[in-house]
Design a protein around this motif. Sequence first.
Motif: not given
Length: 804
Positions: A645, A648-649, A652-653, A655, A657, A694
């Motif tokens: 967690s 995670k941010h 996510t930026q 992309n 997994r 990415k």
Amino acid sequence: MLVQNSIYLDLAIDRCPIMIASERSVLEAISLMNQMIDSNYGQPCDSRLLEARASCVVVVDENRLIGIFSKWDVLRLVQNQVDLQRLQIIDAICDRPMVIRRSQIQDLESMLNLLQQHRGRHLPVIDDFDNIIGVATQESILFAKNKLFEDTLVNVEAQKRAILTAIPDLIYRVSVDGIYLESFSSNYVTDLLPPDFDPISKHLSDVLPKYLADRKLNLLRQAIATGEIQTFEQQWDMNGTIQYEEVQIVKVNEQEVLTIIRNISDRKHAEEALRESEMRFRSVFDTAAVGISLAAPDGKHIAVNQALCQMLGYTEMELQVFTFQEITHPDDLDIDLYNYQKLLNNEIDSFHIEKRFRHKNGQFIWGLMSVSIVRDPQNQPMYDIALIQNINELKNTQQELSKLNQELEIRIEQRTADLAESETRKQEILNAIPDLLLRLKLDGTCLDCMLPLVPDKEAFIPIKQNISEFLSPPVLMEQLAVFNKASATGEVQIYEHKLQKYGEWVYEEVRISPCGKDEVLVLVRNISDRKRAEEALQLSNEKLLATNKELERVTRLKDEFLATMSHELRTPLNAILGVSEGLLEQVFGELNQRQQSSLKTIQKSGQHLLELINDILDVAKIEAGMFTLELTSVSLRSLCDSSLSFVKHQATQKNIRLNLVIHGNMPTAIEIDERRMRQLLINLLSNAVKFTPKNGDITLEAKLVHVAIDDAAVDAKEHFQEHFKTELHFVVSDTGIGISLDDINKLFQPFMQIDSSLSRQYAGTGLGLNLVKKLAELHGGLVSVESKVGEGSCFTVRLPYESK
């Protein structure tokens, strides 16, 4: 019994004996015997036959046998001093001799036996009308037997050569060195040889390709060594056509073999048809002396013959219930299945192995098994044919002999080695002892003195009569007292003393061992070098102790400085972060876009600086030994989820997994310092996100792994815990840029980044992985890494684990 060839029976009969009328005198008979020898002198005649013919005369009345007068009768008359001048032959002969009719003679042996039974030397032979035919003697019978034997050998040799030249095989006599000695061939084997091919007196390597010559020479020597027929197949390119040949190597003696070569090209071409010839196969199947089985590709027996049933103790129906795997010894099954799979895959035509079969009584017997497979027109396997020969007794005998030979060789070698080692050890000990060896009486009288082989500057002084020759009175009294103590207690006494030799002090260690009632064995060793080394070592230890204390003081001051500076830096930094956060929330009034952007930069830089200070403080605490783990029971899934967690941010930026894999054998809770383990995992995950492009993948995996403690082989489950330990592994893998092999060794060094270009592209201080390493070591574990440039990296944290 067949009657022998009459020519040899007739050869045993002298048909031209010396004959004399009964009214003639003895002197005339003796004259005839002497004339027989003189007339044949120098003629090509067997001397034994001539002597036998001249040894007697046949006394007849017309053609009727009266008797035999021999040279032994002459000797008898002479011994009896009979007047031979007036003695007629009829009066000199003994009783009528034994005779035999020609029609009664069956063989040469019976004639010889008849002579031996009657202790006679001459056997007259008559016809059915009592007419004399001739005389047989022991010499003539043996001559005929020898002639018969010689002619038989000639006939046998001729028959053998006729057979060898008539069979459809090419046969060579070859020496143990691989030289062709002789060939046997017929018109049937012209297709086996190229035109103008003559290998006689040549070596195998001069005639055959190297690989084939080496193979043939190896099998040739194996045939001589084992006495067994060696069989193999070879192929030739004959005028553009591949010719297949079967070669059998048969031992003749220790120096040569026969190689029998047969053209099997037609057999090779007709194998498919022969496999389908059920009639001929059934004849072999039912009458074979070896066990035969037909089995489907899955191992199920289709048919077995009586020889196999008798070998294994089962009925035919009982065997058809089992597969061949079920009656095979477990230790032999793997090699059997390996070869069988190659057979099914058409990689080999057949295979031959020795393996053990399970008997109905539960025991295992050895068999030599040859297996081939029958295929349908589409080349698919239909069933296999196995020929099984019982070699149980042979194997048992071989194993017993091998075991006995090995035991005997081991005992002989061990005994020889022990004797040699004992003798060598004794001599080496005597040669290598750097001591003065003395055998003394309790009063110091020297009985024996042995000096070291290589004396040095401080060489021992040889003792001639008594140790008082070189010891001062105080030292002498001390040593004699020790002698008495060793003799009284029966124990070895050891002490040191200091003597002055060659103008300097020499230290010596003296060992006194009791030897009999009034003797001692004394070993004196010069320990001056050791004493000087001990003094130097003591001085070095004192210097090292002082250096260590200084290092400890400097390290403590450094750690105190880092801790103080980190604290002093965090205090104003926290104020900067607090004020910047208030300004961004517009607590003190509204801000424009440029002001907000600048404040965000301030806050981001401050956070980075705070993380750096925290890492420095943690490293300093660990190195100072002030870092203490707070071990608690922690939920494994909660630890992994919270760590993922945190990044995670960032993921996510880009992309990226994030994947979590927790193996089924993992416990629900583990005993660790939750905060520090989360810090460790976040550092690894943050690095993975930072260096993964990415659309990449990052995986956090948790598993239990059994790791070998050493290289010892583990054959039994009960020894598992002795050779293996269980470890808890956290594995962080990514599909990032990867790390070169040269840079991996730099990863865990503090303030070190592997590439300056990466330092500019990816922010960082180089403390993260160093802290990961130290936190893992505090937990009793370690960190390892595997990486490949352009493919990604895999970091593994290995922690000890004990189940409760």
